[in-house]
Design an enzyme around this catalytic site. Structure first.
Site, PDB file in Angstrom:
ATOM      1  N   GLY B 148       0.842  -1.183   0.000  1.00 36.42           N
ATOM      2  CA  GLY B 148       0.000   0.000   0.000  1.00 36.42           C
ATOM      3  C   GLY B 148       0.879   1.234   0.000  1.00 36.42           C
ATOM      4  O   GLY B 148       2.012   1.210   0.501  1.00 36.42           O
ATOM      5  N   CYS B 149       0.375   2.324  -0.563  1.00 32.99           N
ATOM      6  CA  CYS B 149       1.211   3.531  -0.645  1.00 32.99           C
ATOM      7  C   CYS B 149       1.423   4.150   0.742  1.00 32.99           C
ATOM      8  O   CYS B 149       2.526   4.599   1.065  1.00 32.99           O
ATOM      9  CB  CYS B 149       0.625   4.541  -1.623  1.00 32.99           C
ATOM     10  SG  CYS B 149      -1.097   4.962  -1.340  1.00 32.99           S
ATOM     11  N   ASN B 150       0.400   4.163   1.559  1.00 32.30           N
ATOM     12  CA  ASN B 150       0.585   4.638   2.933  1.00 32.30           C
ATOM     13  C   ASN B 150       1.494   3.677   3.706  1.00 32.30           C
ATOM     14  O   ASN B 150       2.340   4.109   4.491  1.00 32.30           O
ATOM     15  CB  ASN B 150      -0.765   4.729   3.658  1.00 32.30           C
ATOM     16  CG  ASN B 150      -1.677   5.772   3.055  1.00 32.30           C
ATOM     17  OD1 ASN B 150      -1.223   6.779   2.543  1.00 32.30           O
ATOM     18  ND2 ASN B 150      -2.977   5.530   3.105  1.00 32.30           N
ATOM     19  N   THR B 153       5.140   4.313   2.894  1.00 36.64           N
ATOM     20  CA  THR B 153       5.692   5.519   3.518  1.00 36.64           C
ATOM     21  C   THR B 153       5.985   5.271   4.995  1.00 36.64           C
ATOM     22  O   THR B 153       7.065   5.602   5.497  1.00 36.64           O
ATOM     23  CB  THR B 153       4.696   6.690   3.386  1.00 36.64           C
ATOM     24  OG1 THR B 153       4.062   6.643   2.113  1.00 36.64           O
ATOM     25  CG2 THR B 153       5.392   8.015   3.557  1.00 36.64           C
TER      26      THR B 153
END
Lengths: 342, 342, 342, 342
Positions: B148-150, B153
């Site tokens: 997932g992009c979150n 990060t």
């Protein structure tokens, strides 16, 4: 073979855009970056988005050894640019991104820029950098004058129409929607986020914008007679891009044909099917120009819309395109990156 | 040698981003693009910014000849993804960008995504695609599950700290500022321009965001014990980017050292000098991640800030980075384009 | 009865916001507007959105006849403010919007603002302008010190919790998403549209923001012991608004009850049902504050989110609310305009 | 005396804007709000920015007791509007915000809106709601048809010029820059934040926009002959506002005089000094219209620029201005709030 590149005035947006594009250019290497007021600073401290690159620190122009430079991009303010370029060694090829060498007639330069030109000899020698129309001269030029970003957009959509004689030369209106980066990183009140968000306004309204000097020169040249267009740019709350809407009097099919024909083999200019229009963001961050033609409901009237990214095709991308030609490289080298969307 | 690539689900933002990146990739060629509801359309009609590329038309997945495909990027919605991938021939390497193969425990998948997994065997085989931490397994994997992009990060800034034991595992708070493209091109009221301009709001507040499944799995694995963090994403009026602010309890110098040490040789992850923080736009459009560490005024508290572009490093760029490894290419191939600023 | 109002420092954003609000205030009349550097200019030339109003021209402060002024709003920079206010006649009521009279302890002022206070006597007399908590003192005050906009937001969500003893005082983290107008109309590079669009970054990270002086003073006062919170503001690409996310340790139901109870009769502060969160734009352009409370998945942890418009409830609206009390008017006079959405 | 107001179609942007403006209107009280698909919901759940107001819940139109309603604002989609209005009791005054009663000729309605009109009798009776030009008829009307927002902007700048005979009627070009809220809260791909940020594009290019029906009707009426203008709207990344640039052939001084003279006593329309142009944000959130005139460098050509807020002066503010007249109130009641800037 790798060509050695200097960027003079690297601390502005067009300087940073040159670095961004050269980052993945197969045949260019940055050997010097100047930024007088920021001399001594690392480029990553001025532009942290370039942190991953191994770049020379910003220096003063006088500290650059031009014997080691194949080509210099000059991204300095106008007036400064002419003073700097006339001191460069004749062996250094130069692509100037300022306004200093765009106008061939010194009187026109003085009229639009408010003071006499101080490098008139160079002005004569300089080739106007609208690649698609000056390709052959650019290949052999020592000094190429990058066009204004608004001037480039307007010419991409109007020049073939004037050349083909398909529109009324006395009834050309050009309305531009312009993103804010064209004004550079200057600290001006109207460029603040809080001022520009949810805002739009015309500027240099009434035919006062300096890029009219370029339109007058080039359109008159193409037409073989004086041509004066109406041109009004409007700032919109966007960072990159120019959308030009031209209102012309001529048949849509002839207008579309003239454009499609002119750009048939151009790698960067794409003419849409008749009746379709492009969006500003469709070319963001790229060297492409998209053009659309639509027939108006009023017989004999046609709307032509063109879009470019002002920092890329309108300035630094165009500069690299020209540099590629001057260095004998493939014209598209380093410039085929796709637009960034969304 | 050029590898033949299919993109399944090419009509979404991550699909378009894959095409954008592959446009200048030296060793990948797109041979098929699927988009079931848009099958038959030209990609340029769905994404006019790709007009200059010579791309296959969108087709249905069943019309792709996978014998001719070296690697498929699967940019389909979750649940659809597992159904599609289990039908692909075993000779096709797959990088999945959906959530379907991120969680190793089928019960966790069902908990966060609301229904049983239908390809449990593949789920076991899939390698978690956080390249910097699973590099060796990715090289030999047939199926890699993009993060997932979150989740990416948060892991970039927290994972080395958990691994190094320099922070209190029970006091980790992660506050994200997230641009809107992470939600895709879906037609939802809160994603409209008029709703989001001059706006910001938390979503999935209270520990309801699905990416917590990835944090729980990965942080617990690294720590060797259960780790549960607090995680609240907030939408902001931006299109690309994630800025993650982590509040941790631990000495700033140790935190900074752990990060600097972990990423010393990473081509895409840059740790700033202690005391500096990155900005979201510094990595826009690129595969880079910038991380900063600042000591709080309260003794023993530290703030860590990380930024990525959700569509690039958080999704499609990461996918290509993994594909490069799976295909035996240089890990950075096609990914060294500089961020677009401004 | 109409009260005569002077606005000192009318050329900044808070000055303009005061004029906007007073435009429809039933009992206030603007008799003087100062703007030293712009003295002599019409307000409509500085702020064309006020073109329809019949306003006095900008003048120098020394040219104002304060005998004719019932109340002065002082929207000057800090340090300037104290020098000006100490020269005003004692009969003029003053609402100061600067930081000069927010901190009661001169040592704290010097610590956060970097120089000694030059009007210590007035500092003692000034009432802290967080209306909902200092209402009675404000009614009889001659000098009220408007709060910081970030300080107001944080206090609205945290103050009742500290007062009610429902959260751990040593584990308070406050993460703000802040629109750009809080920085005023100053010409700073990071406030340019091209820099801030698609961007976000923390500032004063690590407990360096000056509004911490207010938090320390007020929270310690309420708690009866020293309280130090962690506070990190982040700029987002928006013009108006603050969204504050507080991470606290305490039961959500108790937290929600403490807030709902504290604000039950407040005209401007609205507490949402437990589990709902507000959005920044829901209060834009208004004097309202919306607060939401959500239980975290981790037992005993709660997230509290509050939103205000920094220029209205965070500054000029608050100032008018206080002036209403000082002038014996209805507290809500001129302030019930609904937020502007979308 | 307070007038009882119903808003039909309150869940759209123009409905919400009506509520916002009526919130501080001295003589209007909202007694009913309809929203068929959202019947039963609280307005605060559809528009949380109205949370502080004591409003009736959304209901179905058939559940409204119109005996208790003095005036109904009808903010329904076109076609729906005519069906609803013809069933209302004749004692209820109606301000319609849809397109249904703007065109007097049923054939024109059918041409632009694609189907026959079903309330032709009402169409005859309806007064065109451009207040400044139909004031007397509006005062005694039972049904007023609010103008299109683009149509209002264009008429404010062009109508006095056509009436005064100071421009060439066959050479009028109108180029609009339009914010996104004019398209309503509809879920359309091109209205998503990620699509519109950093973007701009023309729509209904070539004379296809429906508001041309209004221009044709009104301008021909004023001129006493057929007038057909060229009109191209462009979407820009903003939420509220329309900026209209008109290119006309006529002397700037005569153009300026005609406008200044026409609007000399108008409370909401402000003509700037010759040579100045307004900005879109200068009227945001207000009922004002600012107009500027600039002489072009080409002899005999003039540029006229006008700005309004599409939701206020272009729609809901105009509707209240008309309702004020119909109810015998002061025309400006509830409408003098200043624009919100920044």
């Amino acid at each position: 073979m790798t060509h050695k590149i200097a960027i003079l005035g690297a601390s502005g947006y067009t300087g940073a855009e040159l670095v961004r594009l050269i980052a993945t250019h197969p045949s260019m290497e940055i050997v010097a970056l100047s930024g007088d007021r920021k001399a001594g600073m690392a480029m990553a401290d001025v532009y942290p988005h370039l942190r991953h690159m191994d770049l020379p620190a910003l220096c003063k122009i006088e500290d650059i050894d031009f014997a080691n430079v194949d080509l210099a991009f000059c991204a300095l303010p106008h007036a400064t640019s002419q003073a700097v370029i006339k001191e460069l060694p004749a062996t250094t090829k130069v692509v100037d991104l300022s306004a200093d060498f765009r106008l061939r007639d010194p009187a026109e330069y003085e009229k639009w820029y408010g003071k006499p030109h101080s490098a008139v000899e160079l002005q004569k020698e300089a080739v106007y950098g609208l690649t698609e129309f000056y390709r052959d001269q650019i290949k052999t030029a020592r000094l190429v004058a990058g066009t204004g970003c608004n001037a480039a957009t307007g010419q991409f959509i109007l020049r073939p129409l004037i050349g083909a004689g398909v529109i009324d030369l006395d009834q050309i209106i050009l309305d531009l929607k312009v993103a804010v980066s064209g004004a550079g990183r200057a600290l001006k009140e109207h460029l603040l986020f809080g001022e520009l968000e949810d805002n739009s306004f015309g500027y240099s309204v009434g035919g006062k914008h300096r890029h009219l000097g370029e339109f007058d020169q080039e359109f008159s040249l193409v037409a073989g007679r004086d041509v004066r267009i109406q041109f009004t740019p409007h700032l919109i709350p966007a960072t990159r891009g120019i959308l030009a809407t031209a209102y012309v009097q001529g048949e849509a099919s002839a207008v579309h044909y003239a454009l499609a024909d002119a750009y048939m083999n151009e790698p960067f200019i794409k003419v849409l099917p008749l009746g379709q229009v492009p969006a500003m963001k469709h070319v963001r961050g790229s060297n492409f120009c998209h053009i659309g033609v639509v027939e108006d409901r009023i017989q004999g009237r046609t709307i032509v819309v063109g879009v470019i990214d002002n920092l890329t095709k309108g300035s630094s991308g165009q500069a690299i395109q020209n540099a590629n030609l001057m260095l004998g490289l493939d014209e598209t080298a380093g410039l085929m990156n796709a637009p960034m969307y969304p």
